[in-house]
Motif scaffolding. Structure first.
Motif, PDB file in Angstrom:
ATOM      1  N   ASP B 134       1.330   1.462   2.273  1.00  0.00           N
ATOM      2  CA  ASP B 134       1.504   0.261   1.432  1.00  0.00           C
ATOM      3  C   ASP B 134       2.544   0.542   0.351  1.00  0.00           C
ATOM      4  OD1 ASP B 134       1.277  -2.117   0.050  1.00  0.00           O
ATOM      5  OD2 ASP B 134      -0.585  -1.561  -0.948  1.00  0.00           O
ATOM      6  N   GLU B 168       5.717  -5.878  -6.398  1.00  0.00           N
ATOM      7  CA  GLU B 168       4.664  -6.551  -5.620  1.00  0.00           C
ATOM      8  C   GLU B 168       3.273  -6.218  -6.133  1.00  0.00           C
ATOM      9  OE1 GLU B 168       1.832  -7.686  -2.526  1.00  0.00           O
ATOM     10  OE2 GLU B 168       2.125  -5.679  -3.349  1.00  0.00           O
ATOM     11  N   GLU B 169       3.066  -4.961  -6.482  1.00  0.00           N
ATOM     12  CA  GLU B 169       1.736  -4.548  -6.939  1.00  0.00           C
ATOM     13  C   GLU B 169       1.439  -5.035  -8.344  1.00  0.00           C
ATOM     14  OE1 GLU B 169      -0.131  -3.576  -4.782  1.00  0.00           O
ATOM     15  OE2 GLU B 169       0.833  -2.234  -3.343  1.00  0.00           O
ATOM     16  N   HIS B 447      -4.313   1.107  -1.750  1.00  0.00           N
ATOM     17  CA  HIS B 447      -4.892   0.878  -3.094  1.00  0.00           C
ATOM     18  C   HIS B 447      -6.029   1.834  -3.426  1.00  0.00           C
ATOM     19  CE1 HIS B 447      -3.267  -3.454  -3.747  1.00  0.00           C
ATOM     20  NE2 HIS B 447      -2.472  -2.770  -2.964  1.00  0.00           N
TER      21      HIS B 447
HETATM   22 ZN   LIG Z   1      -0.570  -3.202  -2.220  1.00  0.00          ZN
END
Ligand SMILES: [Zn+2]
Ligand SMILES: [Zn+2]
Ligand SMILES: [Zn+2]
Ligand SMILES: [Zn+2]
Lengths: 475, 475
Positions: B134, B168-169, B447
């Motif tokens: 990710d 994005e996070e 995550h």
């Molecule tokens: Zn993510």
């Protein structure tokens, strides 16, 4: 009566001295909840010992209570002592135990005080300062009674045993044990107890207080998932603990305050005619409730309904939920474990243990109805009993007479909705009755900013105390 | 087909190089949520630019997004740029927009990682490291596809426009505006979008994702008293905001997840035969749900029920209460103002605005039924739309073929219960369809600690991407 009148005159005469004595007491920031001020609490105990000595008390004992148990920052922090003292040793006289506390709530000018909280300031016949009404004012007022008698070379009409505590605002740590240990020693022969640590119902009429509600505090623990989950992924496919908990919590009490758990209301003592009459003269109406709550959200409009539901009927409050999202904004969490908190205020003749069982049975039955696979448990996490005295006993009779003489009116006989645990401590440990004889007014602001006591309450209060000793000694 | 086979062989051959490239990317701790690491996020954007340049991309534009809006510690903190790049400029070919993000979630060894999170470590054919799955793994896999073609001197079968984001996070700040601004410029002529930023449903079968639920988040504010009150004094005599709130919250959803607000279920698109068939081959059962939730609290036992309720039916979750007691232990407070939080996951064809109105009407009606004098308000505090694509369009058809060729099985066609807001951003701003083509497995731990991507997924994933471009170019 003549003696009493001379005491009253002396009290009036000594007013400046009495205010000075209270100022000296308020100047010591004896905050029991602040470890860094612990030496000030000790200093306050020493102040009391010196005053007691100079006012003729004897057998003064400063009882150490050992180290304060955790949680505490300084492991070696000593608890403030309990100061015991006697005045009078006439075996033909009655003996009254008088309790007061010499510690105070925290206070900072920055909290919003108009004046420095540890300097007594007189404005418009009100004495402002932390502890002025809770509870240094009443404690010092008792000392003032001693001084008035001493200067008149009058013997007290009763023997007094003082018990002054320095941890009341922090849970009265060590008090119950000490009173229990000394019940047949220092406190031997006590006929009645008098505590001045509450307030008039309003601001106009003096009161005597004969009842307090108890409180049983419960929690409902619901847990399912192994960890908090994301509602996007798990919403709609698992049984959420919050859904279960909210469902069950919603069935505990209705919006009009009716407790929905069967069996509790049935244990409440019926209102007798004698009791109902006690409400007739009380000055109170719904506007005072609304002013106090800062809203127009009263359930009842009539005086009797309001006061009875505050004083002599049980109530159930939902306090909150531990483990659920409690911050601002939006968080899409499914909490894995949630703990709902609620408490029931108890009154005569509720059997506390029976009530616990009714609560457990009801909550468990409601969960069974849900048919949830989540695990649940309901438990009692704290209980404190209610207290109710006979407002027609000798002590109340003497205090009524005293109030009438000093204030010119019959006192209202009140109860309170909250609890004052020390009341039960003395009643149970000394196996005697207790009178709550409040000095301050309902608007004194104990525990809040700008705490005050009216000069009139402080001075007439000392007279009421003196008259109470006088009339109780006569009975 | 021969071309594709040579690409596959090249990918296998370059495996060590590809792993090295991912290791170099993971070594840069580009945590967008940590201001002190912002320079690393920039460094990561520079890394990508260099790689893109060396792999033959052109018209590379590093788009600044200006300062990060509050709340932020450093007022002058610059947002990481969006990196745009093109590969191929053949007007007879289709153009695919490929999105990925180069920022990562925070990670500390102390969080419980077995290895240092910013060093890619291979153990048992798994590549551990923050961002491995990710979303650096998929981003780098696209670059690997470029390299394989380049070394074979093969032209790509389509034109590619890359869009790599660094926030994005942390809410994709600035992305929507940039995409909107460039829709008719840099992104002009895009035929379809492909995003590799989600995961297989399980660990055995590759999937393509064609739907996401939306989320409308609401709060109910109930207030009465002017300040928090003591339940001893006010319990039983005022209408408590918590009692009202809990009553209303308990009527939003039943314990089996059924939404009790009328009108919402009625808007849900019926299950068609074609749709139902999509579930037939999906590998999933209740044990996987139980393992994921860490409990046996599933509402449904059958695969179809579980997946449909996660993916294509709405759900309502109660998240918590702001303003109520939320700590451990016992506090006898009557909270003056409480804010209940809940959200509804939305699906086709729920009309978001209509649903809001149904929610408001229902909650208001329930409060009216209570007859409480407390004030109440229900409001939407956030909404995000659902997304559903046609899993039989050209892009999905090409991706299915690609999956079959590389993995030997038809991919499962999945949806997800949560939302991926960027999906909607591209669909709406570029007015084209979006394919979600996940590379990693359901147990990759995006995550969380010990994030990984299987070597097989990383390598076969690059092949799948290459084959997807190939088949999409052929259509
Ligand atoms: Zn993510
Ligand atoms: Zn007190
Ligand atoms: Zn107090
Ligand atoms: Zn991602």
């Amino acid at each position: 009566e003549k003696k009493l009148q001379s005491v009253f005159s002396k009290v009036d005469e000594l007013k400046p001295v009495f205010i000075e004595r209270l100022a000296n007491a308020v100047a010591i920031p004896s905050v029991s909840g602040d470890e860094s001020l612990r030496k000030e609490v000790f200093k306050m105990s020493e102040f009391l010992v010196k005053e007691l000595e100079s006012l003729g008390a004897y057998d003064i004992q400063v009882k150490p209570l050992g180290k304060q148990p955790p949680p505490v920052t300084d492991e070696n922090l000593e608890l403030p002592p309990i100061v015991l003292a006697r005045v009078g040793k006439d075996e033909t006289k009655k003996t009254i135990m008088i309790y007061g506390h010499y510690d105070v709530q925290p206070a900072l000018k920055d909290d919003g005080w108009d004046t420095y909280p540890f300097k007594l300031v007189e404005v418009n016949d009100k004495l402002y300062g932390r502890g002025s009404t809770d509870d240094k004012g009443p404690v010092i007022a008792w000392l003032n009674v001693l001084q008035a008698h001493k200067e008149l070379s009058l013997e007290l009409p009763v023997n007094i045993i003082f018990c002054f505590e320095g941890m009341e605002e922090s849970g009265s740590l060590g008090l119950e044990e000490l009173v229990g240990r000394e019940a047949d020693k220092y406190f031997k022969g006590v006929d009645t107890c008098c505590i001045s640590d509450n307030y008039w119902l309003g601001t106009k009429k003096p009161v005597l207080t004969y009842g307090l509600r108890g409180c049983n505090y419960y929690q409902i623990i619901v847990s399912g998932p192994g960890a908090d989950l994301h509602s996007g992924i798990f919403g709609g496919v698992i049984h959420e603990p919050m859904t279960d908990l909210i469902r069950v919590m919603s069935q505990l009490v209705d919006v009009k305050g009716k407790i929905l758990i069967p069996g509790i209301d049935e244990m409440v003592a019926p209102v007798t005619e004698t009791e109902e009459k006690l409400y007739d003269d009380i000055e109170f109406d719904v506007n005072e409730l609304n002013a106090a709550s800062g809203s127009n959200t009263a359930i009842y409009q009539s005086k009797n309904d309001i006061l009875m539901h505050r004083w002599r009927y049980p109530s159930l409050s939902l306090h909150g939920i531990e483990g659920a999202f409690s911050g601002g904004g939006a968080k899409t969490v499914i909490p894995a474990k949630v703990i709902g908190k609620f408490s029931i205020r108890t009154v005569p003749d509720i059997d506390s243990k029976k009530m616990d069982q009714y609560v457990f049975d009801y909550v468990n039955a409601k969960f069974k109805e849900l048919g949830t696979p989540n695990s649940y448990k309901v438990e009692l996490i704290h209980d404190g009993a209610y207290w109710k005295s006979d407002p027609f006993n000798d002590s109340f009779t003497a205090a009524k007479k005293a109030t009438k003489v000093v204030w010119g009116v019959e006192p209202d006989l009140t109860r309170e909705g909250g609890s004052i645990p020390i009341t039960l401590t003395f009643e149970q440990q000394l196996k005697t009755n207790v009178l709550l004889l409040p000095l301050g007014k309902g608007d004194d602001g104990a525990h809040s900013i700008n705490e005050k006591i009216d000069v009139k309450n402080y001075i007439e209060g000392a007279k009421t105390m003196a008259a109470y000793l006088h009339y109780y000694g006569e009975i």
